[in-house]
Motif scaffolding. Structure first.
Motif, PDB file in Angstrom:
ATOM      1  N   LYS A   5     -48.177  29.256  77.999  1.00  0.00           N
ATOM      2  CA  LYS A   5     -49.050  29.551  77.096  1.00  0.00           C
ATOM      3  C   LYS A   5     -50.269  28.325  77.191  1.00  0.00           C
ATOM      4  O   LYS A   5     -50.297  27.449  76.751  1.00  0.00           O
ATOM      5  CB  LYS A   5     -48.591  30.035  75.292  1.00  0.00           C
ATOM      6  N   SER A   6     -51.685  28.798  77.105  1.00  0.00           N
ATOM      7  CA  SER A   6     -52.665  27.894  76.978  1.00  0.00           C
ATOM      8  C   SER A   6     -53.092  28.062  75.196  1.00  0.00           C
ATOM      9  O   SER A   6     -53.294  29.359  74.999  1.00  0.00           O
ATOM     10  CB  SER A   6     -54.009  28.318  77.814  1.00  0.00           C
ATOM     11  N   THR A   7     -53.878  27.050  74.949  1.00  0.00           N
ATOM     12  CA  THR A   7     -54.474  27.041  73.559  1.00  0.00           C
ATOM     13  C   THR A   7     -56.193  26.875  73.263  1.00  0.00           C
ATOM     14  O   THR A   7     -56.367  26.010  74.733  1.00  0.00           O
ATOM     15  CB  THR A   7     -54.203  26.333  72.927  1.00  0.00           C
ATOM     16  N   ARG A  37     -57.692  38.574  73.747  1.00  0.00           N
ATOM     17  CA  ARG A  37     -57.176  39.564  74.383  1.00  0.00           C
ATOM     18  C   ARG A  37     -57.370  40.983  74.890  1.00  0.00           C
ATOM     19  O   ARG A  37     -57.065  41.350  76.349  1.00  0.00           O
ATOM     20  CB  ARG A  37     -55.195  39.670  73.908  1.00  0.00           C
TER      21      ARG A  37
END
Length: 88
Positions: A5-7, A37
């Motif tokens: 996952k990216s932040t 999203r």
């Protein structure tokens, strides 16, 4: 194994933050992340809906213009007939 996952951190001014809050309310989202999203996943559908709305607007505008022209011609013809009957 779960995908990585990216932040993403955004620094928004007050106006943009207020608009973000409005969008959250309109879409029923509770967090900014959920809203982002949602917007990403529904972008194509939103664009298709937008262009369909524009197409329908243009079509309705054209139909109304044609109707207005038809009514105008009818009224003008009626007035000419009325004027002819008065002369006789």
């Amino acid at each position: 194994m779960e995908p990585k996952k990216s932040t993403l951190t955004l620094r928004l001014d007050e106006e943009t933050t207020a608009k973000l809050e409005q969008l959250k309310q309109k879409t029923g989202r509770t967090t900014a992340s959920d809203l982002v999203r949602y917007l990403i996943h529904n972008w194509e559908r939103s664009q298709n809906l937008y262009w369909e709305t524009v197409r329908r607007y243009d079509e309705n505008k054209r139909e109304l213009t044609e109707t207005r022209q038809t009514v105008t011609r009818f009224v003008e013809a009626y007035e000419r007939l009325k004027a002819l009957n008065l002369k006789e």
